[in-house]
Design an enzyme around this catalytic site. Sequence first.
Site, PDB file in Angstrom:
ATOM      1  N   ASP A 288       0.843  -1.187   0.000  1.00 33.18           N
ATOM      2  CA  ASP A 288       0.000   0.000   0.000  1.00 33.18           C
ATOM      3  C   ASP A 288       0.886   1.248   0.000  1.00 33.18           C
ATOM      4  OD1 ASP A 288      -2.863   0.963   0.345  1.00 33.18           O
ATOM      5  OD2 ASP A 288      -1.877   2.024   1.986  1.00 33.18           O
ATOM      6  N   GLU A 335       0.455  -0.726  -5.156  1.00 29.19           N
ATOM      7  CA  GLU A 335      -0.659   0.229  -5.172  1.00 29.19           C
ATOM      8  C   GLU A 335      -0.077   1.549  -5.664  1.00 29.19           C
ATOM      9  OE1 GLU A 335      -2.326   3.539  -4.398  1.00 29.19           O
ATOM     10  OE2 GLU A 335      -1.589   3.049  -2.387  1.00 29.19           O
ATOM     11  N   ASP A 388     -11.055   2.050  -0.209  1.00 25.15           N
ATOM     12  CA  ASP A 388     -10.935   3.478   0.087  1.00 25.15           C
ATOM     13  C   ASP A 388     -11.854   4.374  -0.748  1.00 25.15           C
ATOM     14  OD1 ASP A 388      -9.174   3.605   2.205  1.00 25.15           O
ATOM     15  OD2 ASP A 388      -7.387   3.735   0.964  1.00 25.15           O
TER      16      ASP A 388
END
Length: 488
Positions: A288, A335, A388
């Site tokens: 991430d 990501e 998200d």
Amino acid sequence: MRKTGILMAVSSLPSRTGVGELGKEAYRFIELLKENSVKIWQILPLNPVGYGNSPYQPYSSCAGDELYISLDMLYEDGLLSELPPSFNEHAKSVDYDAVRVFKETYLREAFRNFCEKEWLQEEDYQEFASQDWVYEYGVFRALKVANGGICWNEWRQEDKDWPAKRTELAEEIELEAQYHMFLQYLFYTQWMQVKDAANESGIEIMGDVPFYVGVDSVDVWAGKDNFLLDTDGRPVFIAGVPPDYFSATGQRWGNPIYDWEYMKEQNYQFWVDRIGYSSRLFDIIRIDHFRAFDTFWKIPATCPTAVEGEWIEAPGYEVIDTLIEKIPGLNLVAEDLGDLRPEVLELKDHYHLKGMKVQVFSIETKGKFAYDSFHDVENMIIYTGTHDNDTLMEWYQGLTTAAKRKVRRFLKREGFKQGSVKDRLLAYTLACKAEYAVIPMVDIIGQGKEGHMNTPGTVGSPNWEWRMPDFAEAEKELKVYRKLIINR
């Protein structure tokens, strides 16, 4: 070979105890994926959630949250005298505090029984407990209890300094530390059994590793030199991102910034240990906020927002080279969302890592005709959405009437003419040439705002709370897409 994945947090699984856990429902979920030819189960971080119940602010980057331990499995293993009753079984959201209180009684009983049976002396437990991080984590959690649950940098000085001095612990603190070590053993054992079952069914687990660690964590407490802290253990600079699509004032995450110079002197051992352990838990590791391996936003800790800050270059090539050298078979994906400088994509492409495309960001509706603004490539993961952002249906319902019409016409031009808008959007996603197509379970079952997992820049409820009370809807909807999944 192109593969389909489902994004589903362990916490969101059905169970008898109000939160997803590593028991029979996890195995049923694996069966459900296998029945529909799904090859990847992507999860969110499994670490003990910290501030705001966020899995991205954990107490440890190696430990697992005891919340996910299956009480039913403990009963079957003889560690509980009676099968625990159901608790919040049909709830559509996780009440973290209530579930912890409910499970605590049974976890304590299991520990007492484990000790009475002298299983602490068993070879497999001793082997697990001998890992450096396990005892450090146990002591961290025990001292956190002794200090009233506050952040470690506000503890008594002798407790703040314990990692360096290793002073003898009081008997009750040592026992509490052993309890938390026991919980980690349970978590690890149950998780690896779930992972083995997935792998035997031809399913890979994609784990999620946050780039940063939380300040109130054993990682920082026991490894202060790895971070830019003041003499009291408080961050001098913190992580986040500048103003963007999600927030006009940016996102001030509060995570401490790494001391990259010190880490280089240590041959990036912190990262080798962290990613190396994750590679035991997961088949694929999603990093991430991958862009921070190239440049990261450095915010003065005194700044109340993320507006003030500067981009600093990170030694991404050196770190990743070291990880590849030290960790056999490492499988990373990146990501790489948001506004990125070209060097981020160059870093990703240098290692042939898969990046991400999110459907709700790429379908442009502002012009005369809707179109897909993101070039479709094979070495990529396409998502309808992530944890998200808006669910697929939340995004669509939020469009203007004109924009909705453009989306429907776009899908028709692309050859997707049959079924509901949801069906056609999912069919479009599954038809993309990207090697992996990953769809959140909330999009499979067509949930709107009620399925929104997290809103960046906000803390607390309802973030991270969504759960699926049973498999009925998932079973029905996955059958609709089985043929599309098989034909990928």
